[in-house]
Motif scaffolding. Sequence first.
Motif, short mmCIF file in Angstrom:
data_model
loop_
_atom_site.label_atom_id
_atom_site.label_comp_id
_atom_site.label_asym_id
_atom_site.label_seq_id
_atom_site.Cartn_x
_atom_site.Cartn_y
_atom_site.Cartn_z
N ARG A 25 -0.41 -2.63 -2.65
CA ARG A 25 0.20 -1.90 -1.55
C ARG A 25 -0.03 -2.63 -0.23
NH1 ARG A 25 3.09 0.58 -4.87
NH2 ARG A 25 3.83 1.95 -3.21
N SER A 26 0.35 -3.91 -0.21
CA SER A 26 0.12 -4.75 0.97
C SER A 26 1.19 -5.83 1.03
CB SER A 26 -1.27 -5.40 0.87
OG SER A 26 -1.40 -6.45 1.80
N ILE A 27 1.50 -6.24 2.26
CA ILE A 27 2.41 -7.37 2.46
C ILE A 27 1.64 -8.66 2.68
CG2 ILE A 27 4.04 -8.38 4.11
CD1 ILE A 27 5.32 -5.70 4.42
N LEU A 28 0.54 -8.60 3.40
CA LEU A 28 -0.19 -9.81 3.76
C LEU A 28 -0.96 -10.40 2.57
CD1 LEU A 28 -1.54 -8.83 7.30
CD2 LEU A 28 0.43 -10.25 6.71
N ILE A 29 -1.48 -9.58 1.69
CA ILE A 29 -2.23 -10.11 0.54
C ILE A 29 -1.35 -10.96 -0.37
CG2 ILE A 29 -3.34 -9.40 -1.62
CD1 ILE A 29 -4.87 -7.35 -0.04
N PRO A 30 -0.13 -10.54 -0.72
CA PRO A 30 0.74 -11.42 -1.52
C PRO A 30 1.08 -12.73 -0.80
CG PRO A 30 1.54 -9.17 -1.61
CD PRO A 30 0.46 -9.19 -0.58
N LEU A 31 1.30 -12.66 0.52
CA LEU A 31 1.59 -13.89 1.28
C LEU A 31 0.40 -14.83 1.26
CD1 LEU A 31 3.53 -12.44 4.35
CD2 LEU A 31 4.48 -13.68 2.39
N ALA A 85 -5.08 -6.11 6.29
CA ALA A 85 -4.84 -6.69 4.97
C ALA A 85 -4.18 -5.69 4.03
CB ALA A 85 -6.15 -7.19 4.37
N TRP A 86 -4.44 -4.39 4.23
CA TRP A 86 -3.94 -3.37 3.31
C TRP A 86 -2.74 -2.61 3.90
CZ3 TRP A 86 -6.30 -4.66 -0.88
CH2 TRP A 86 -7.60 -5.18 -0.82
N TRP A 87 -2.08 -3.21 4.86
CA TRP A 87 -0.96 -2.54 5.51
C TRP A 87 0.33 -2.72 4.71
CZ3 TRP A 87 3.45 -4.92 7.69
CH2 TRP A 87 4.32 -4.03 8.34
N LEU A 88 1.07 -1.63 4.58
CA LEU A 88 2.38 -1.64 3.94
C LEU A 88 3.25 -0.62 4.65
CD1 LEU A 88 4.02 -2.82 1.47
CD2 LEU A 88 3.39 -0.72 0.28
N PRO A 89 4.45 -1.02 5.11
CA PRO A 89 5.32 -0.05 5.79
C PRO A 89 5.54 1.20 4.93
CG PRO A 89 6.20 -2.27 6.00
CD PRO A 89 5.05 -2.36 5.05
N ARG A 90 5.55 2.36 5.58
CA ARG A 90 5.66 3.61 4.82
C ARG A 90 6.95 3.70 4.01
NH1 ARG A 90 3.47 8.24 9.09
NH2 ARG A 90 1.31 7.44 9.24
N ARG A 135 7.01 4.14 -0.06
CA ARG A 135 7.65 5.24 -0.81
C ARG A 135 8.57 4.72 -1.90
NH1 ARG A 135 8.10 7.55 4.47
NH2 ARG A 135 10.23 6.76 4.62
N ARG A 136 9.17 3.54 -1.67
CA ARG A 136 10.15 3.03 -2.63
C ARG A 136 9.53 2.23 -3.77
NH1 ARG A 136 15.40 1.09 0.99
NH2 ARG A 136 15.81 3.14 1.94
#
Length: 699
Positions: free
Chosen positions: A531-537, A678-683, A687-688
């Motif tokens: 549930r993160s964008i930065l960790i995969p990058l 690091a654990w940020w993901l747009p809401r 949801r999707r």
Amino acid sequence: MDTTTLSDRLPGGGLSKLAGWSQRHRWLAVSLWLLTLIGVTLGSQLAGSAYHDDHSLPGTESQQIMDLFKAQAPARTGATAEIVFKTESGLATARGPIDSMLAEVRTQPHVKAVTSPYDNPSAISREGTIGYAAIAFDLESKDLPYDDIVRVVDTAKKAESAGLQVELGGEPIQRTTESGGPSEGVGLLAALVILVFLFRSILAAGLPVITAIFAVGSTLGVIVLVSRFVDIASYTAPLMMLVGFGVGVDYALLIFSRYRSEILGGLDREQAARRALDTAGRSVLFAGGTVIIALLGLLALGLGSLRGVALAVALTVLVTMLASVTLLPALLSLFGRRLEKGIRKHAAKREHGKAWGKLGDAVQRRPMVPLALGLLVLIGLSLPALGMRLGFADAGTDPETSTTRQAYDLMSEGFGPGFSEPLIVVTENGDGAALRRKLEATPGIAEVTPPIGQGVTTVLAFPTSSPQDEATADLVERLRTDVLPTLPGEYLVGGSVAAAVDFADAVGDRLPLFVLVVVGLSALLLMVVFRSILIPLKAAVLNLLSIGAALGVMTAVFGDGLFGAQPGPIEAFVPVLIFAIVFGLSMDYEVFLVSRMHEEWRRTGDARHAVREGLASTGGVITAAAVIMILVFGAFLLNPDRMLAQFGLGLAVAVLVDAFVIRCLVVPAVMRLLGERAWWLPRRLDRRLPHVALEPSSH
């Protein structure tokens, strides 16, 4: 402790239920695996393998020439080889023993014809001291009985004397100089030693090794059978063994380590196995899935020679995952009492997590220092890869003492370094005589044969440089782009060097799609899980750096001759295979480490604590798993096959930098700098995206 209450709190996912089934039916599970191993092994031995190296490159000039030859002439019906002679007094003085020996070679099984150098003036060097006889067999190299090839070698060698040197070259002869080497056994033995040191028990150490042997052995038999219906390259079996033993021991070790931790945490054997499967087992399945995705990404390259390899190695990883979650729980149940006794006996010595926790604290105090040092190491190791040169190995990279290498050197000495692999120039509508004159006037070409053929005119051009020399590849490019376009008509340049150039170009053209597929799908999976964008990058960038380091070291050693290795080009298909395998393996450690950080983050909401506890919980097992992989992969440096040695070195270096530089220094530093971000993901995205958990929501 109330075991009923504890059992109620145990995770009840599918893997937990699978572990329970394997425990209840342990003898059935082990018997099914044993029958599978025996069945496919016997079946493959009875059926025999039918490996086929598909080097076709549709649309390339070298492939067009091969297609033209197949259409214009009957297919070659047998392999060829050469017997090379050298005598300082001149071959004329040695005609008696040479003719006598060649007459005996003609009588050997499967020898169709032998052309004496005395019947072909072009087969004797200008000085008259070196010559060669051509042998034609009635079967292809892979179909020739090994013992019959040895008889030819032994018969030819009998003519050697103090004044006459006799060496043999060619694809059939190459088979007599190859041997599997001790690499597989050495790697597994070293892994066993590390496991014994880690668990202080031969029984506990043996379970991951046994699991890997069952998985790899079963898959190997299946691949042999499948090779009769699908094109699978001849080097697939040792490659899948290399990867299979590495990940097999790795995955079983990770599950067993969690099982050991749960035993020490107070659970009984049955509960500990279910907990281990529902936690570490999930990570193993996810990590193995990323390896399979990376391997199947090779299909995007559209290269026939890699399809079978990708499918075979992916199948090996899949069977290894299945063995880890079905066979291992059954073995844990069979030997559980003795294992539990040994685990509890050494419980007091379980202090390794504290050291890793201290390392996590030290890295987080000044994160920029370890981050800079780590990146400096990774970039420095990657730099030699910028000068990587691709090609196909020939006898010029064989061991100097081998007869194939001696034959190659003698042919180069007598007829020029480019004699063994001439460039093939073909035209259907051009002027053969003008072509020959143009080629003779081209720098870098030593000799040109007269045009031959009707309808399709063929000219052989012998370079002044060896097949593996960079100048020869440059010559191919120069002929195609500058020299031949000045002549009327259309011309094609082929041969082994041209094929290597075409392969490199084909890979280069399709590489962006390959990288996009592999990196994109892997990053998407990480985004879903963490549930993160930065960790995969972060994972994608660091994985690419570990791949760069592996290719850089491989180039420095095998390309530039570091540490006394024979310098030469890197096998043309090795870098893309290493990319796929290393990217997948790097994701393994990313998943194992970050999943524990994620678990702590969800539990406490403290990003700094999550980094420390994640490293403390997994640092020891990741390091042990990495050391085992390094030993298994590194053992393939003992293999006489140059290609497998390149694979072994590349994979060993990748795991080394990934486990000890990236996971120990760079990842904790980056996670500290990112903090809660690091654990940020747009809401809206949260949801999707589907929810996939690697750890149970509660214990």
